[in-house]
Write an enzyme that holds these catalytic residues in place. Structure first.
Site, PDB file in Angstrom:
ATOM      1  N   ARG A   1     -24.634  11.272  -9.727  1.00 31.75           N
ATOM      2  CA  ARG A   1     -25.094   9.972  -9.568  1.00 31.75           C
ATOM      3  C   ARG A   1     -26.341   9.270  -9.677  1.00 31.75           C
ATOM      4  O   ARG A   1     -26.708   9.635  -8.590  1.00 31.75           O
ATOM      5  CB  ARG A   1     -23.619   9.437  -8.170  1.00 31.75           C
ATOM      6  CG  ARG A   1     -22.524  10.340  -8.361  1.00 31.75           C
ATOM      7  CD  ARG A   1     -21.471   9.655  -9.236  1.00 31.75           C
ATOM      8  NE  ARG A   1     -20.289  10.893  -9.162  1.00 31.75           N
ATOM      9  CZ  ARG A   1     -18.590   9.958  -8.284  1.00 31.75           C
ATOM     10  NH1 ARG A   1     -19.160   9.444  -7.452  1.00 31.75           N
ATOM     11  NH2 ARG A   1     -18.025  10.426  -8.371  1.00 31.75           N
TER      12      ARG A   1
ATOM     13  N   ASN B   1     -17.432   6.222 -18.972  1.00 28.00           N
ATOM     14  CA  ASN B   1     -16.877   6.848 -17.884  1.00 28.00           C
ATOM     15  C   ASN B   1     -15.699   5.442 -17.447  1.00 28.00           C
ATOM     16  O   ASN B   1     -14.725   6.689 -17.310  1.00 28.00           O
ATOM     17  CB  ASN B   1     -17.552   7.790 -16.515  1.00 28.00           C
ATOM     18  CG  ASN B   1     -18.418   6.568 -16.448  1.00 28.00           C
ATOM     19  OD1 ASN B   1     -19.480   5.944 -16.578  1.00 28.00           O
ATOM     20  ND2 ASN B   1     -17.697   5.395 -15.366  1.00 28.00           N
TER      21      ASN B   1
ATOM     22  N   ARG C   1       0.621  -1.045   0.338  1.00 29.24           N
ATOM     23  CA  ARG C   1      -0.092   0.373  -0.172  1.00 29.24           C
ATOM     24  C   ARG C   1       0.872   1.077  -0.162  1.00 29.24           C
ATOM     25  O   ARG C   1       0.463   2.306  -0.250  1.00 29.24           O
ATOM     26  CB  ARG C   1      -0.558   0.129   0.861  1.00 29.24           C
ATOM     27  CG  ARG C   1      -1.520  -1.327   1.160  1.00 29.24           C
ATOM     28  CD  ARG C   1      -3.195  -1.100   1.835  1.00 29.24           C
ATOM     29  NE  ARG C   1      -3.999  -1.658   1.683  1.00 29.24           N
ATOM     30  CZ  ARG C   1      -5.473  -1.505   1.417  1.00 29.24           C
ATOM     31  NH1 ARG C   1      -5.287  -1.624   0.903  1.00 29.24           N
ATOM     32  NH2 ARG C   1      -6.558  -2.842   1.784  1.00 29.24           N
TER      33      ARG C   1
ATOM     34  N   SER D   1     -10.212  14.137 -15.159  1.00 30.08           N
ATOM     35  CA  SER D   1     -11.477  13.148 -15.296  1.00 30.08           C
ATOM     36  C   SER D   1     -12.228  12.567 -15.949  1.00 30.08           C
ATOM     37  O   SER D   1     -11.986  13.381 -17.582  1.00 30.08           O
ATOM     38  CB  SER D   1     -12.320  14.138 -14.151  1.00 30.08           C
ATOM     39  OG  SER D   1     -12.813  14.792 -14.787  1.00 30.08           O
ATOM     40  N   CYS D   2     -12.427  11.224 -16.373  1.00 25.96           N
ATOM     41  CA  CYS D   2     -13.409  11.193 -17.222  1.00 25.96           C
ATOM     42  C   CYS D   2     -14.492  12.117 -18.147  1.00 25.96           C
ATOM     43  O   CYS D   2     -14.913  12.216 -19.407  1.00 25.96           O
ATOM     44  CB  CYS D   2     -14.789  10.103 -16.633  1.00 25.96           C
ATOM     45  SG  CYS D   2     -15.504  10.364 -15.379  1.00 25.96           S
TER      46      CYS D   2
ATOM     47  N   GLY E   1     -14.367  18.324 -10.488  1.00 26.55           N
ATOM     48  CA  GLY E   1     -13.063  19.815 -10.957  1.00 26.55           C
ATOM     49  C   GLY E   1     -13.607  19.867 -12.317  1.00 26.55           C
ATOM     50  O   GLY E   1     -13.026  20.088 -13.158  1.00 26.55           O
TER      51      GLY E   1
END
EC number: 1.2.1.13
Length: 392
Positions: free
Chosen positions: A290, A372, A136, A208-209, A268
């Site tokens: 969403r 997306n 991680r 972003s997508c 964004g």
């Protein structure tokens, strides 16, 4: 550093399966697995040069093998003569889970490739062995030992210079973030400003997508008609950052059951879309909703323009761009389709021509569909190709 020589490489070569070097692979030790990965990397691109083939491929690692990580691998696998060579994946779920989720996908369907685990630290994709590591903390990853050139940062966690920079501390040379970058990280959108890519930058973002959907057709609108101001709503499929049932989340709306609710959240995209329209810098707003679908989203943009126009003229501008400078990035649809019809669409955005409206003669409404996950991942591969082709 990899020495890359590239000629005539396009960004729309999505058809067919990628040809990989392969060797017989039985039961191997960890050292043997490293040797196999190193062997495959050394022979890929060898032999006689062919048009559009790089002499040496960029060694790529994927950090985070979730939705975008697995979509990226599938997209890359489908490219012909890619300048990239994915040799490592960092995933905390283990080899068995990684290979199973790559092969069987509820959205994409069954992967048309032979995928299987290789021991406890590798997966084979059509005979190509990819090492799987699990940590991680990116600082601990073996990027230096593996000679990693580029990390595809797909966790959504390490999106600032400090976080993404941990990959460079671990030995990688560059990082491509598959999310909006924070701070002063350069953001590139293929078809919009990727021609301005600076190869001296060690960390970049693919935005972003939603930005990848919005920015190309906003660019067309601004160039043809002049944008004054605007607002955007994206009806977006739910993502893994939401809760299946009501549960704790830092965002109280995303804490609610994703499959039962329309969930207003944040994006964004309004800030990032200034990449394609300076007029929208500080004069646009964006709201994402969403909704209970697993994939494919749609943007609803309303802008005021300075040049008087009408719907047919707006669509004509989109068609021209889709046939020329934005070919493979923007598309125009004339059929009365619904979201599922755009699943696995390679382009960044598809304008729904029948829904284009002009109110008065200066307020334009545009609806555009986008996958997306898949469409966005295609652009990640494109941007990684640009990094490879301008490697220094």
């Amino acid at each position: 550093n990899s020495s890359l020589q590239v000629s005539n490489k396009g960004f729309s070569e999505f058809s067919g399966l990628r040809t990989s070097s392969a060797i017989p692979f039985g039961r191997k030790t960890n050292d043997d697995l490293l040797s196999v990965v190193a062997f495959q990397t050394s022979v890929i691109g060898g032999g006689n040069s062919k048009r559009g083939v790089v002499e040496a491929k960029l060694k790529v690692a994927i950090n985070g093998f979730g939705r975008i990580g697995r979509n990226f691998l599938r997209c890359w696998h489908g490219r012909k003569d890619s300048p990239l060579d994915v040799i490592a994946i960092n995933d905390t779920g283990g080899v068995k889970q990684a290979s199973h989720l790559l092969k069987y996908d509820s959205t994409l369907g069954i992967f048309d490739a032979d995928v299987k685990p290789v021991g406890t630290d590798g997966i084979s994709v059509d005979g190509k062995v990819i090492q799987v590591v699990s940590d991680r903390n990116p600082v601990n990853l073996p990027w230096g030992d593996l000679g990693i050139d580029l990390v595809i940062e797909g966790t959504g966690v390490f999106v600032d210079r400090e976080g993404a920079g941990k990959h460079i501390q671990a030995g990688a040379k560059k990082v491509l973030i598959t999310a909006p970058g924070k701070g002063d990280i350069p953001t590139y959108v293929v078809g919009v400003n990727a021609d301005l890519y600076n190869p001296d930058e060690p960390i970049i973002s693919n935005a972003s997508c939603t930005t990848n959907c919005l920015a190309p057709f906003v660019k067309v609108l601004d160039q043809k008609f002049g944008i004054i101001k605007g607002t955007m709503t994206t009806t977006h499929s739910y993502t893994g950052d939401q809760r299946l049932l009501d549960a704790s989340h830092r965002d109280l709306r995303r804490a609610r059951a994703a499959a039962l609710n329309i969930v207003p959240t944040s994006t964004g995209a309004a800030k990032a879309v200034a990449l394609s329209s300076q007029a929208l810098r500080g004069s646009s707003m964006a709201l994402p909703l969403r909704v209970p679908t697993p994939n494919v989203s749609v943007v609803d943009l309303v802008v005021q323009v300075s040049k008087k126009t009408f719907a047919e003229e707006v669509n004509a501008a989109f068609r021209e761009a889709a046939d020329k400078e934005l070919k493979g990035i923007l598309d125009v649809c004339d059929e009365p389709l619904v979201s599922v019809d755009f699943r696995c669409s390679d382009v960044s955005s598809t304008v729904d021509a029948s829904l284009t409206m002009v109110m008065g003669d200066d307020m334009v409404k545009v609806i555009a569909w986008y996958d997306n996950e898949w469409g966005y991942s295609q652009r990640v591969v494109d941007l990684a190709d640009i990094v490879a082709n301008q490697w220094k």
